[in-house]
Scaffold this motif. Structure first.
Motif, PDB file in Angstrom:
ATOM      1  N   ILE A 109       0.838  -1.200   0.000  1.00 24.75           N
ATOM      2  CA  ILE A 109       0.000   0.000   0.000  1.00 24.75           C
ATOM      3  C   ILE A 109       0.873   1.250   0.000  1.00 24.75           C
ATOM      4  O   ILE A 109       0.599   2.210  -0.725  1.00 24.75           O
ATOM      5  N   GLU A 110       1.942   1.258   0.779  1.00 30.95           N
ATOM      6  CA  GLU A 110       2.851   2.408   0.782  1.00 30.95           C
ATOM      7  C   GLU A 110       3.463   2.621  -0.598  1.00 30.95           C
ATOM      8  O   GLU A 110       3.577   3.753  -1.063  1.00 30.95           O
ATOM      9  N   ARG A 111       3.817   1.539  -1.267  1.00 30.51           N
ATOM     10  CA  ARG A 111       4.377   1.644  -2.628  1.00 30.51           C
ATOM     11  C   ARG A 111       3.331   2.207  -3.581  1.00 30.51           C
ATOM     12  O   ARG A 111       3.633   3.050  -4.415  1.00 30.51           O
ATOM     13  N   PHE A 112       2.097   1.734  -3.467  1.00 31.78           N
ATOM     14  CA  PHE A 112       1.013   2.227  -4.311  1.00 31.78           C
ATOM     15  C   PHE A 112       0.819   3.729  -4.114  1.00 31.78           C
ATOM     16  O   PHE A 112       0.681   4.486  -5.078  1.00 31.78           O
ATOM     17  N   ILE A 113       0.834   4.171  -2.867  1.00 31.26           N
ATOM     18  CA  ILE A 113       0.688   5.601  -2.561  1.00 31.26           C
ATOM     19  C   ILE A 113       1.827   6.390  -3.203  1.00 31.26           C
ATOM     20  O   ILE A 113       1.600   7.437  -3.822  1.00 31.26           O
ATOM     21  N   ASN A 114       3.044   5.903  -3.089  1.00 30.08           N
ATOM     22  CA  ASN A 114       4.194   6.593  -3.678  1.00 30.08           C
ATOM     23  C   ASN A 114       4.096   6.670  -5.200  1.00 30.08           C
ATOM     24  O   ASN A 114       4.356   7.724  -5.796  1.00 30.08           O
ATOM     25  N   LYS A 118       3.499  10.160  -7.275  1.00 27.01           N
ATOM     26  CA  LYS A 118       4.476  10.597  -8.272  1.00 27.01           C
ATOM     27  C   LYS A 118       3.790  10.807  -9.625  1.00 27.01           C
ATOM     28  O   LYS A 118       4.044  11.795 -10.312  1.00 27.01           O
ATOM     29  N   ALA A 119       2.911   9.886  -9.998  1.00 27.32           N
ATOM     30  CA  ALA A 119       2.188  10.019 -11.278  1.00 27.32           C
ATOM     31  C   ALA A 119       1.350  11.301 -11.277  1.00 27.32           C
ATOM     32  O   ALA A 119       1.319  12.031 -12.269  1.00 27.32           O
ATOM     33  N   ALA A 120       0.681  11.584 -10.179  1.00 23.97           N
ATOM     34  CA  ALA A 120      -0.130  12.806 -10.082  1.00 23.97           C
ATOM     35  C   ALA A 120       0.739  14.052 -10.221  1.00 23.97           C
ATOM     36  O   ALA A 120       0.375  14.999 -10.916  1.00 23.97           O
ATOM     37  N   LYS A 121       1.905  14.040  -9.573  1.00 21.64           N
ATOM     38  CA  LYS A 121       2.811  15.183  -9.708  1.00 21.64           C
ATOM     39  C   LYS A 121       3.312  15.331 -11.136  1.00 21.64           C
ATOM     40  O   LYS A 121       3.360  16.435 -11.680  1.00 21.64           O
TER      41      LYS A 121
END
Length: 127
Positions: A109-114, A118-121
């Protein structure tokens, strides 16, 4: 498949469509496009969330549909479909990532959030 290369939103709203099921992000995007362009939402003859099924149905009938740009352009290149509106720029609907309060996040889940942050940025979307 459509014969015309360009149609007004009013003309498009008068056609029969195959669209994803109500409540799905793709359907909400399609409905929003008609609303934004001051046209009535079209009659949906077939609901399907499978883009491959939508492509198949449109290529063998008088129905219209929406497809991801890459699939639409590939189908046009293969002379299976005509692309009526080639570049529909739609901002994605806002979403939130949520989790159970006071529960540690798993590494996955932490990897998914990261990755999604990053994709959103990179896409210059608010996070």
């Amino acid at each position: 498949a459509a014969k015309r290369q360009s149609m007004s939103w009013q003309q498009l709203s008068e056609c029969r469509w195959t669209l994803p099921q109500k409540g799905t992000p793709s359907r909400e995007m399609a409905d929003e496009l008609f609303t934004k362009n001051r046209a009535m939402r079209p009659f949906v003859a077939v609901e399907s969330s499978s883009f491959e099924k939508i492509r198949y149905l449109v290529s063998g009938s008088d129905l219209l549909g929406i497809l991801p740009r890459t699939l639409a352009l590939k189908s046009q290149k293969n002379k299976e479909l005509a692309v009526i509106l080639p570049n529909l720029s739609v901002k994605p609907a806002p979403i939130s990532l949520i989790a159970i309060k006071n529960r540690p996040l798993t590494p996955l889940i932490e990897r998914f959030i990261n990755v999604t942050s990053k994709a959103a940025k990179d896409l210059k979307l608010a996070i």
